[in-house]
Motif scaffolding. Sequence first.
Motif, PDB file in Angstrom:
ATOM      1  N   LYS A   1       0.842  -1.198   0.000  1.00 24.42           N
ATOM      2  CA  LYS A   1       0.000   0.000   0.000  1.00 24.42           C
ATOM      3  C   LYS A   1       0.876   1.246   0.000  1.00 24.42           C
ATOM      4  O   LYS A   1       1.800   1.380   0.782  1.00 24.42           O
ATOM      5  N   ILE A   2       0.564   2.173  -0.909  1.00 29.02           N
ATOM      6  CA  ILE A   2       1.255   3.457  -0.965  1.00 29.02           C
ATOM      7  C   ILE A   2       0.443   4.436  -0.123  1.00 29.02           C
ATOM      8  O   ILE A   2      -0.742   4.636  -0.374  1.00 29.02           O
ATOM      9  N   SER A   3       1.072   5.022   0.876  1.00 26.24           N
ATOM     10  CA  SER A   3       0.362   5.923   1.776  1.00 26.24           C
ATOM     11  C   SER A   3      -0.065   7.196   1.052  1.00 26.24           C
ATOM     12  O   SER A   3       0.499   7.565   0.014  1.00 26.24           O
ATOM     13  N   LEU A   4      -1.061   7.862   1.612  1.00 25.54           N
ATOM     14  CA  LEU A   4      -1.532   9.133   1.050  1.00 25.54           C
ATOM     15  C   LEU A   4      -0.405  10.157   0.977  1.00 25.54           C
ATOM     16  O   LEU A   4      -0.254  10.873  -0.025  1.00 25.54           O
ATOM     17  N   GLU A   5       0.397  10.218   2.028  1.00 19.04           N
ATOM     18  CA  GLU A   5       1.484  11.197   2.099  1.00 19.04           C
ATOM     19  C   GLU A   5       2.555  10.929   1.047  1.00 19.04           C
ATOM     20  O   GLU A   5       3.050  11.849   0.402  1.00 19.04           O
ATOM     21  N   LYS A   6       2.908   9.657   0.882  1.00 16.99           N
ATOM     22  CA  LYS A   6       3.950   9.303  -0.083  1.00 16.99           C
ATOM     23  C   LYS A   6       3.497   9.611  -1.506  1.00 16.99           C
ATOM     24  O   LYS A   6       4.245  10.182  -2.301  1.00 16.99           O
ATOM     25  N   MET A   7       2.251   9.251  -1.835  1.00 15.73           N
ATOM     26  CA  MET A   7       1.748   9.510  -3.172  1.00 15.73           C
ATOM     27  C   MET A   7       1.558  11.005  -3.416  1.00 15.73           C
ATOM     28  O   MET A   7       1.706  11.486  -4.541  1.00 15.73           O
ATOM     29  N   ALA A   8       1.225  11.755  -2.369  1.00 15.83           N
ATOM     30  CA  ALA A   8       1.037  13.206  -2.512  1.00 15.83           C
ATOM     31  C   ALA A   8       2.320  13.877  -2.987  1.00 15.83           C
ATOM     32  O   ALA A   8       2.263  14.901  -3.682  1.00 15.83           O
ATOM     33  N   LYS A   9       3.462  13.307  -2.652  1.00 12.22           N
ATOM     34  CA  LYS A   9       4.741  13.875  -3.089  1.00 12.22           C
ATOM     35  C   LYS A   9       4.878  13.838  -4.611  1.00 12.22           C
ATOM     36  O   LYS A   9       5.569  14.660  -5.192  1.00 12.22           O
ATOM     37  N   GLU A  10       4.192  12.883  -5.264  1.00  6.88           N
ATOM     38  CA  GLU A  10       4.219  12.806  -6.720  1.00  6.88           C
ATOM     39  C   GLU A  10       3.586  14.039  -7.353  1.00  6.88           C
ATOM     40  O   GLU A  10       3.920  14.395  -8.485  1.00  6.88           O
ATOM     41  N   LEU A  11       2.664  14.683  -6.625  1.00 10.05           N
ATOM     42  CA  LEU A  11       1.978  15.856  -7.161  1.00 10.05           C
ATOM     43  C   LEU A  11       2.836  17.113  -7.102  1.00 10.05           C
ATOM     44  O   LEU A  11       2.472  18.137  -7.675  1.00 10.05           O
ATOM     45  N   GLY A  12       3.950  17.040  -6.414  1.00 11.85           N
ATOM     46  CA  GLY A  12       4.890  18.160  -6.364  1.00 11.85           C
ATOM     47  C   GLY A  12       4.286  19.425  -5.787  1.00 11.85           C
ATOM     48  O   GLY A  12       3.809  19.425  -4.655  1.00 11.85           O
ATOM     49  N   VAL A  13       4.263  20.493  -6.582  1.00 12.22           N
ATOM     50  CA  VAL A  13       3.816  21.800  -6.096  1.00 12.22           C
ATOM     51  C   VAL A  13       2.298  21.976  -6.188  1.00 12.22           C
ATOM     52  O   VAL A  13       1.783  23.017  -5.790  1.00 12.22           O
ATOM     53  N   ILE A  14       1.575  20.989  -6.698  1.00 16.48           N
ATOM     54  CA  ILE A  14       0.112  21.098  -6.783  1.00 16.48           C
ATOM     55  C   ILE A  14      -0.454  21.103  -5.368  1.00 16.48           C
ATOM     56  O   ILE A  14      -0.177  20.206  -4.571  1.00 16.48           O
ATOM     57  N   HIS A  15      -1.252  22.128  -5.063  1.00 21.45           N
ATOM     58  CA  HIS A  15      -1.831  22.262  -3.723  1.00 21.45           C
ATOM     59  C   HIS A  15      -2.955  21.240  -3.532  1.00 21.45           C
ATOM     60  O   HIS A  15      -3.854  21.134  -4.369  1.00 21.45           O
ATOM     61  N   ILE A  16      -2.892  20.491  -2.429  1.00 20.24           N
ATOM     62  CA  ILE A  16      -3.886  19.471  -2.101  1.00 20.24           C
ATOM     63  C   ILE A  16      -4.759  20.012  -0.973  1.00 20.24           C
ATOM     64  O   ILE A  16      -4.257  20.369   0.089  1.00 20.24           O
ATOM     65  N   PHE A  17      -6.079  20.055  -1.201  1.00 18.56           N
ATOM     66  CA  PHE A  17      -7.009  20.540  -0.187  1.00 18.56           C
ATOM     67  C   PHE A  17      -7.424  19.427   0.769  1.00 18.56           C
ATOM     68  O   PHE A  17      -7.597  19.666   1.960  1.00 18.56           O
ATOM     69  N   SER A  18      -7.605  18.223   0.243  1.00 19.07           N
ATOM     70  CA  SER A  18      -7.966  17.092   1.093  1.00 19.07           C
ATOM     71  C   SER A  18      -7.509  15.809   0.416  1.00 19.07           C
ATOM     72  O   SER A  18      -7.265  15.779  -0.795  1.00 19.07           O
ATOM     73  N   SER A  19      -7.381  14.762   1.212  1.00 15.85           N
ATOM     74  CA  SER A  19      -6.991  13.462   0.670  1.00 15.85           C
ATOM     75  C   SER A  19      -7.659  12.372   1.493  1.00 15.85           C
ATOM     76  O   SER A  19      -7.912  12.546   2.687  1.00 15.85           O
ATOM     77  N   GLU A  20      -7.959  11.271   0.829  1.00 16.00           N
ATOM     78  CA  GLU A  20      -8.563  10.129   1.514  1.00 16.00           C
ATOM     79  C   GLU A  20      -8.344   8.878   0.679  1.00 16.00           C
ATOM     80  O   GLU A  20      -8.119   8.952  -0.521  1.00 16.00           O
ATOM     81  N   ASN A  21      -8.396   7.731   1.346  1.00 15.47           N
ATOM     82  CA  ASN A  21      -8.298   6.456   0.665  1.00 15.47           C
ATOM     83  C   ASN A  21      -9.718   5.930   0.512  1.00 15.47           C
ATOM     84  O   ASN A  21     -10.426   5.761   1.500  1.00 15.47           O
ATOM     85  N   LYS A  22     -10.142   5.705  -0.735  1.00 15.64           N
ATOM     86  CA  LYS A  22     -11.515   5.273  -0.991  1.00 15.64           C
ATOM     87  C   LYS A  22     -11.526   4.109  -1.976  1.00 15.64           C
ATOM     88  O   LYS A  22     -10.666   4.013  -2.841  1.00 15.64           O
ATOM     89  N   HIS A  23     -12.544   3.276  -1.816  1.00 17.74           N
ATOM     90  CA  HIS A  23     -12.784   2.202  -2.785  1.00 17.74           C
ATOM     91  C   HIS A  23     -13.587   2.788  -3.936  1.00 17.74           C
ATOM     92  O   HIS A  23     -14.445   3.633  -3.728  1.00 17.74           O
TER      93      HIS A  23
END
Length: 125
Positions: free
Chosen positions: A64-86
Amino acid sequence: MKFCGLFLALMLFLGCSTTQCTDHSIVNKAPAGNIEKTVSGVDQMNKVKIYKADGTLQCNQGEKISLEKMAKELGVIHIFSSENKHDGLMRIQLCGKPTGNNNVYEIESVDLEKALALGFKKWAR
């Protein structure tokens, strides 16, 4: 039998004669500025959700790739919210096949093309 039909018709007539059912002045009206603002001041209408599979596979396979680790792929794109969903889709039940779990991020719509270029997809569920 006639009594049941008459009773049902009477209940339908009386059931909708209440103030809540017939009073059309009771409408859920949005405030004058009907676009919801967030703390950062970005309109809700200018946000979009994107996703990418979290790497999990059936039968506890895959990592499983954590939300935080995958968020780094987005670089400078601002993230307002994140969640793991089916994703809610049906899948074959077979070890080693994807689980359907995804990391979902809410970003500004102007950054959608950048995210798509990074392998993310638009979340439309």
